[in-house]
Design a protein around this motif. Sequence first.
Motif, short mmCIF file in Angstrom:
data_model
loop_
_atom_site.label_atom_id
_atom_site.label_comp_id
_atom_site.label_asym_id
_atom_site.label_seq_id
_atom_site.Cartn_x
_atom_site.Cartn_y
_atom_site.Cartn_z
N TYR A 174 57.60 73.48 63.70
CA TYR A 174 58.48 74.62 63.48
C TYR A 174 59.90 74.19 63.81
O TYR A 174 60.16 73.68 64.92
N SER A 175 60.82 74.36 62.86
CA SER A 175 62.18 73.86 63.02
C SER A 175 63.21 74.98 62.87
O SER A 175 62.97 75.97 62.15
N GLN A 176 64.34 74.79 63.51
CA GLN A 176 65.48 75.68 63.37
C GLN A 176 66.73 74.82 63.22
O GLN A 176 66.89 73.80 63.91
N ASN A 177 67.64 75.25 62.34
CA ASN A 177 68.90 74.55 62.12
C ASN A 177 70.00 75.60 61.94
O ASN A 177 69.83 76.54 61.15
N PHE A 178 71.11 75.43 62.64
CA PHE A 178 72.23 76.33 62.40
C PHE A 178 73.51 75.72 62.98
O PHE A 178 73.47 74.76 63.76
N THR A 179 74.63 76.31 62.59
CA THR A 179 75.96 75.88 63.06
C THR A 179 76.66 77.06 63.70
O THR A 179 76.53 78.20 63.23
N LYS A 180 77.43 76.80 64.75
CA LYS A 180 78.11 77.89 65.43
C LYS A 180 79.41 77.40 66.04
O LYS A 180 79.52 76.28 66.52
N VAL A 181 80.42 78.29 66.02
CA VAL A 181 81.72 78.02 66.66
C VAL A 181 81.78 78.80 67.97
O VAL A 181 81.52 80.01 68.00
N LEU A 182 82.13 78.11 69.05
CA LEU A 182 82.14 78.71 70.39
C LEU A 182 83.54 78.56 70.99
O LEU A 182 83.98 77.45 71.30
N PRO A 183 84.26 79.67 71.17
CA PRO A 183 85.61 79.59 71.75
C PRO A 183 85.57 79.64 73.29
O PRO A 183 84.59 80.10 73.89
N ASP A 184 86.63 79.18 73.90
CA ASP A 184 86.81 79.31 75.35
C ASP A 184 88.30 79.37 75.65
O ASP A 184 89.13 78.95 74.84
N PHE A 185 88.63 79.89 76.84
CA PHE A 185 90.04 80.08 77.18
C PHE A 185 90.20 80.01 78.70
O PHE A 185 89.40 80.57 79.45
N PHE A 186 91.24 79.32 79.13
CA PHE A 186 91.56 79.20 80.56
C PHE A 186 93.03 79.53 80.75
O PHE A 186 93.89 79.10 79.98
N ALA A 187 93.30 80.33 81.80
CA ALA A 187 94.70 80.66 82.13
C ALA A 187 94.86 80.68 83.63
O ALA A 187 94.03 81.21 84.36
N LEU A 188 95.94 80.07 84.09
CA LEU A 188 96.27 80.05 85.51
C LEU A 188 97.71 80.53 85.69
O LEU A 188 98.62 80.05 85.01
N TYR A 189 97.88 81.49 86.59
CA TYR A 189 99.20 82.01 86.92
C TYR A 189 99.55 81.56 88.33
O TYR A 189 98.92 81.96 89.31
N GLN A 190 100.53 80.67 88.43
CA GLN A 190 100.96 80.12 89.72
C GLN A 190 101.99 81.07 90.31
O GLN A 190 103.21 80.94 90.10
N ILE A 191 101.51 82.05 91.08
CA ILE A 191 102.41 83.07 91.62
C ILE A 191 103.39 82.44 92.59
O ILE A 191 104.60 82.67 92.52
#
Length: 897
Positions: free
Chosen positions: A603-620
């Motif tokens: 039994y096989s599965q095949n697929f493609t996917k786009v995965l976003p990510d985001f990082f933000a740092l505020y140096q107060i």
Amino acid sequence: MNKILCFFAILCTSVTFSQSVRFDGFIQDEQKNPLEMANIMAVNNATKAMDSYGITNDKGRFQLTLKPNTAYTVKVSYLGMKSKEISIATQTTNIIQNIVMDDTGIELEGVEIVREMPVSISGDTIVYNADSFKSGTEKKLEDVLKKLPGVEVNADGEIEVEGKKVSKLMVEGKDFFDGDTKLGVKNIPADAIDKIQVLRNYNEVSALKGLENDQDNVAMNIKLKEGKKNFWFGDMTAGIGVAELDSRYIINPKLFYYSPKYSVNVITNFNNIGELPLTAQDYFKFTGGFKNMMKKGGSNFNVSSNDLGISILRNNRAKEIETKFGATNFAYSPTKNWNISGFGILSTSKTDLETKSQTTILDSGDQQKRDELTHQKNNLGLFKLSSSYKPNTKLQFDYDILTKLSKQNEDTDLLRESVVSNISDTETIFTTKKQNPTSINQNVSLYYTQSDKNIFAFEMQHLYQDENPFYNANLRTQPFILSGYIPVQVNERNDLNQDRFVKTNKIDAKLDYYYMVTPKSNINITLGNTYSHQDFNSHIFQILDNGDRNDLNDPENNNQVKYNFNDVFLGFHYKILTGKFTLTPGFSVHSYTMTNAQLGTDYSQNFTKVLPDFFALYQIKKSETLTYNFALSNDFTDVNQLASGYVLSDYSSLFRGNRLLENATSQVHTLRYFKYNMFNFENIFANAVYTKKVDAIKTSADFTGINQESNPYNSNLADETFSGMGNYGRSFLKNYKASANASLNWSKFNNIQNDKLATTESFTQSYTVKASTNYKNMPNLELGYNALINKYSGSTYYTDKPFARIDYYFLNSFSFVSEYEFYHYYNTSKTVNNEYDFLSASLIYQKKDSKWEYKVSATNLLNTKYLNDDSFSQFSTRVSQYTVQPRYIIFSMKYNL
């Protein structure tokens, strides 16, 4: 409750302040600009002692607390400026005075003043002068760390700084049992420590520092006193004692050697007093310093452990524990460009556990009561070898290999009473669990800086894991309770067995390219691949009365599964520093292929996917940040949940997998706040994590009374979890430290129980307040209170835990330490309502400059018999009571090398 109110009264009145004079003002340069992070200290002219110290805030302000009617020399230093000294004489009124530094003469960092400062900051490094926090009772690194502002040591021996776990512990820049801090915390002698350096934003690869977001990476380096370098040092301890019925012993030699070229550490421990240098839990989570190189990849494919649920000790407390432990760690530099290091650990432990528990099924209310006597034997081995070669500043080549070997046996004599529809039934069950898992993890890394703008990083890890858990359940008094599912011969004795063999080969590889667009921005392109091949085989059989073996050969009682997982991905990230912000948006594109072969078909599965990510740092500010992180990830199961034949979870529970399972998708939001104010030695940190998982792999469970058959499925309802933690700590008036901590964990799960949708929630809260003193010539006291609330679906359990600790170094020879904990454990209806407490004490005698130390120690002085805890499993709640070691007294002698 009266005891708790009395305790709070003591806590609120325990910290008193003597009469003092405040000396404050601003430190400026010649142009009247404020100087942040300038060091200032006041030395008592009469005693030559440092009575107060401080570091200026962002406005250049300082504040010192001094004794009245005393003459002081005030020393000031600032990076790149000439140090300055002024004289002041206090009376009984506060003093306000600004200090202007001289721009003309330059002295390197005010080196002498910084060396004397209890705490100093240089960039991402916090340096603690260990002697400034010692009172004389400290014997190991753990005792010193607990007195440092912003530093905690948890019950598992893990070091936490600003709420982040320290991932690497070094001594003189050399790894100390890489991948675990507990061995160092519990064994490095306190009298050998000169400085403790906390390395924030740590990255082992200098070429990648600043290119990645390392805010969660913290390391610690121990600097030794001069007399401990190029010499063997350590100690040898031997002790004997008595308990209620038998004798006790401990033998604990430790040796250390450090020089610029090589280092050697040897730690041994043989005892039956409950000291476990390495528990089975420590063993399985020991990383050996191997990092999660795919953390930016967007896919989570974790190889699970087939550990049979072998019991894990609770806080190293059990009815009986005997341990034999030996470990060595080394580092050697054949040349200035090549470093070799490694360690070997062997541990044998025998443990007796006695537990009483009650499990309640959430849907039906049916109950299971269990009285268990368990004997456990663990033989554990860990071996690591590492090599790092840096021929020049542009090239670095690393290789690591970590091997884990173990042999574990557990025999349990169980009396079970099941209460189903108010009808009680009792049976006696004997179970045996055996396993000899092996794993070999290898890492190869190559880092190349082609130019200031072009950096390449190649990393590859290979995991080989071989597991062979065996399970036996022998029911003497009843027909086999799962015979409705498994076609055993019911007229025979109910001796059921299961063999399981799981082999895993997993390779992670990725190539990173970094391009410096500007000095404050870079592009990162990643090409990566995760490939895994797993074999899963299991077989259930019955031993008949005549000793013959009845093999249950039906396909539903056997598994022969091959599973391949492949993930090829391309990632793109852009990091930019703009003003006070650091931003890193990115995404990865994945191509997945999965195939499982069983029952004669694929039994096989095949697929493609786009995965976003985001990082933000505020140096107060320099020491104040706010960080946000978002990631969308694909979560995949390994072979264990795909095998469609029955697998015994235990004598009353069967599991069968689902070969059609698909992946789940998780979105994770993390928010973290951090502030470290050296002006008033205040540290604040908080974090919140929210996770929403869709298409989660959940469990459909069918209960017949308290017996369970379960199988996984993809739920169309989202699971949600939220966790938050906040901590406020402050050191003040030099000798006082206080903190308040709160943590929350909420979860919502969706499962199917007896063909009905079941939504369960759990909510755990923990609140802790504590205050302590740190005098050199007076008794020191720590007082605290912890409230733990566990709320499950329909049940709430509370634990009130006030605690206290006193340590006192007196007559220049004696050290007295005592710890007390009181527990009140109860539920809302008070059907569970227990109180118990623990008291330990030790008295040490050691003449000044003597190498001999004599110690009398007593554990569990109040002879408490048991502890309580509770747990939640999405289908049931469990309340348990377990026996602990009795009171015993130990006399020991230690010789310091």
